[in-house]
Design a protein around this motif. Structure first.
Motif, mmCIF file in Angstrom:
data_model
loop_
_atom_site.group_PDB
_atom_site.id
_atom_site.type_symbol
_atom_site.label_atom_id
_atom_site.label_comp_id
_atom_site.label_asym_id
_atom_site.label_seq_id
_atom_site.Cartn_x
_atom_site.Cartn_y
_atom_site.Cartn_z
ATOM 1 N N LYS A 143 5.663 -1.470 7.106
ATOM 2 C CA LYS A 143 5.429 -2.185 5.857
ATOM 3 C C LYS A 143 3.994 -2.058 5.360
ATOM 4 N N THR A 144 3.093 -1.680 6.228
ATOM 5 C CA THR A 144 1.685 -1.561 5.848
ATOM 6 C C THR A 144 1.167 -0.172 6.196
ATOM 7 N N ILE B 106 2.646 4.779 0.084
ATOM 8 C CA ILE B 106 1.650 3.729 -0.160
ATOM 9 C C ILE B 106 0.395 4.295 -0.816
ATOM 10 N N TRP C 131 -8.124 3.985 2.536
ATOM 11 C CA TRP C 131 -7.095 4.762 3.235
ATOM 12 C C TRP C 131 -7.661 5.905 4.063
#
Length: 590
Positions: free
Chosen positions: A125-126, A160, A194
């Motif tokens: 989820k992350t 993401i 990131w």
């Protein structure tokens, strides 16, 4: 291993029934019970079903994913011992569960289902969670590929990152990313959210992540900062700025070579997406690590396309190959220059290129002249390499010849054993007409230059003074009449007139000496008589010396060159026999 065995002993002590199965997994022996294992592990149940013995059963699982630590987690689950699932251990748990066939066919809520639930609801989820799981999965091949754990992590990361970058692009932040990626100053601040997570990945996994991002629409030019960070992390420790090559372990050198070649293959194709300094650093590392020729040629072409933005340090590439060779890799720099010239001749320039073509080529010309001056002091630099590189500098790139003269002077000083022919070839690289007045003054008194070059310098300086005098008279006199005694202009006019008079006097002096030489060579008189009469005439007719100026400073040089000049100041033809005979006779009596 010791901790695993201790924990296993604790489990045995807590059981009232003695162990009846010994499992050898990952180099560690586990004394366990048959029933908890076969009730949830299809793999162990199949192994034990083939044996007829009930006591002292031994199960060998040498290649279990995660080794002894992975089997320990599976055994805990079989015994109902609680342990916490996390992003650090979920990859091992999922692969072990798959290997031991802990599916719903053998028990409800088995370990496969429990681990999948955690992955879908928490782990993937992350961005940080997906990266952590992906990093762990890289050590669990091929099982991690079989359960599609690596692909799912890569897809999550690409989704993401691309989503966030598109949001930033729509918010107007994309321009900052481009600016940062085109310079060497702090790209990390823009992509820190990131990039710091991704640079911990292994190079093959890292490459797959970036390709997945591009396939989802991530702009390739925005990969610049992350590639810079990854290269700085993985290539740290290489002595790429020194002449000597530091010995490193073969495995480590091979790993760094693979990393570098992969990074080069991922570099953005857009011009100005990467700074010249960074690409130059990669080229140094590529030569140091002896990567493939295709990798090095790719980097050379990239530097050539942006050569107008480079500084001297960017092209001072050390030579690592041979002892006693040149200090710098001249051949590589020459190929870089050829790539630039090929690009410049095509005339295809990107829209984001700011500099005009003329200013760009002038910058390249100055850069290459500075490079020639830097390498000229190398005593091992062959004259052919020096000349070949200098000849490739286009004429339109030279505003003046002062830079070339400086490089030539340094080379002649560092190589005093050159033949006269080699010195002439080196000096022919510069156009004496484009030398400044300061350079002409230095060249006129430079004993390292051939005589012919000094004559050219003096001739063109004389011509320049005459042109300045003529132009000054035309432009200054009307202006002086209009400005009512403009003192600066009058001073300049007076100075030019004075220098012109000095020049005429020097030429008259040379003509007089030439006439005397011709007269003395045509008459067959006694040597002492000729010498005395000549000495008397020169002492009686010698005019007063003029004020010291640039022309006076080179008068001795002109005096030495007088036998080579005609009365009009031009080199005589060597084809006439009379001149040659006069020269021999003059030498025989002087």
């Amino acid at each position: 291993m010791i901790d695993s065995m201790k924990k296993t002993s604790d489990w045995i002590c807590s059981q009232e029934i003695a162990s009846d199965v010994t499992v050898h997994a990952g180099g560690v022996s586990f004394s366990l019970h048959k029933f908890p294992l076969v009730s949830k592990c299809g793999y162990i149940m199949k192994l034990l079903s083939d044996t007829k013995e009930n006591d002292g059963l031994v199960v060998e699982i040498p290649d279990i994913p995660g080794g002894s630590e992975g089997f320990e987690l599976a055994a805990k689950f079989c015994y109902g011992i609680n342990f916490e699932l996390s992003t650090e251990n979920i990859a091992v748990v999922r692969c072990v569960a798959e290997y031991l066939e802990m599916t719903e066919d053998y028990a409800v809520g088995n370990l496969v289902k429990r681990s999948e639930s955690y992955l879908n609801e928490v782990g993937l989820k992350t961005l940080a969670g997906a990266v952590c799981i992906l990093q762990s999965s890289a050590n669990l091949l091929p099982m991690a590929e079989k359960v599609r754990l690596i692909n799912r992590c890569i897809d999550t990361i690409a989704f993401i990152v691309t989503k966030e970058s598109q949001f930033l692009s729509s918010s107007g932040v994309d321009g900052a990313l481009v600016t940062s990626s085109s310079s060497s100053s702090h790209p990390k601040a823009v992509v820190d959210w990131w990039a710091e997570d991704l640079i911990v990945l292994r190079i093959d996994i890292f490459q797959r992540v970036l390709l997945a991002m591009i396939s989802r629409g991530f702009k390739q030019y925005a990969l610049g900062p992350i590639l810079m960070l990854y290269a700085q992390k993985c290539l740290r420790g290489l002595e790429i700025f020194r002449k000597s090559k530091k010995q490193i372990e073969q495995d480590q050198e091979h790993e760094k070579r693979i990393v570098l070649e992969t990074i080069v293959s991922l570099l953005p194709r857009e011009r100005n997406a990467m700074s010249v300094s960074f690409v130059s650093m990669l080229l140094r590392a590529a030569i140091y690590l002896e990567t493939t020729m295709a990798c090095r040629l790719d980097l050379e072409k990239r530097i050539g396309l942006q050569l107008g933005q480079a500084v001297l340090d960017d092209i001072l590439i050390p030579s690592y190959n041979f002892e006693g060779d040149t200090l710098f890799d001249v051949d590589t720099v020459q190929r870089i220059l050829m790539n630039y010239l090929e690009y410049a001749l095509e005339g295809t320039r990107d829209e984001d290129y700011v500099s005009s073509p003329q200013s760009d080529i002038e910058k390249v010309g100055k850069l290459m002249e500075c490079y020639l001056a830097e390498i000229a002091s190398d005593c091992n630099l062959l004259v052919s390499k020096f000349i070949n590189l200098a000849e490739h500098i286009p004429e339109q790139a030279k505003v003046s010849e002062d830079g070339m003269y400086r490089a030539i002077d340094i080379y002649l000083k560092a190589h005093p054993m050159l033949s006269d022919m080699e010195r002439k070839k080196v000096c022919s690289l510069m156009d004496c007409q484009k030398l400044s007045r300061e350079a002409c003054a230095h060249a006129a008194q430079n004993d390292r230059l051939p005589v012919q070059t000094v004559v050219q310098v003096l001739y063109y300086e004389q011509q320049r003074l005459r042109d300045n005098m003529d132009g000054g008279l035309i432009a200054v006199e009307p202006m002086a009449r209009q400005t009512n005694n403009n003192q600066p202009l009058n001073d300049e006019l007076s100075r030019l007139k004075k220098e012109n008079q000095d020049l005429k006097f020097e030429l008259l002096k040379i003509k007089t000496r030439l006439r005397e030489a011709e007269r003395s060579s045509s008459s067959f008189v006694d040597k002492s008589t000729v010498s005395n009469s000549s000495s008397t005439r020169y002492s009686a007719d010698k005019p007063p010396l003029p004020r010291k100026s640039f022309i006076n400073s080179v008068s001795k040089k002109l005096g030495k060159l007088a036998p080579f000049l005609r009365a009009d100041g031009v080199l005589p033809s060597t084809s006439r026999g009379k001149s040659k005979q006069s020269k021999n006779r003059r030498h025989s009596i002087s």
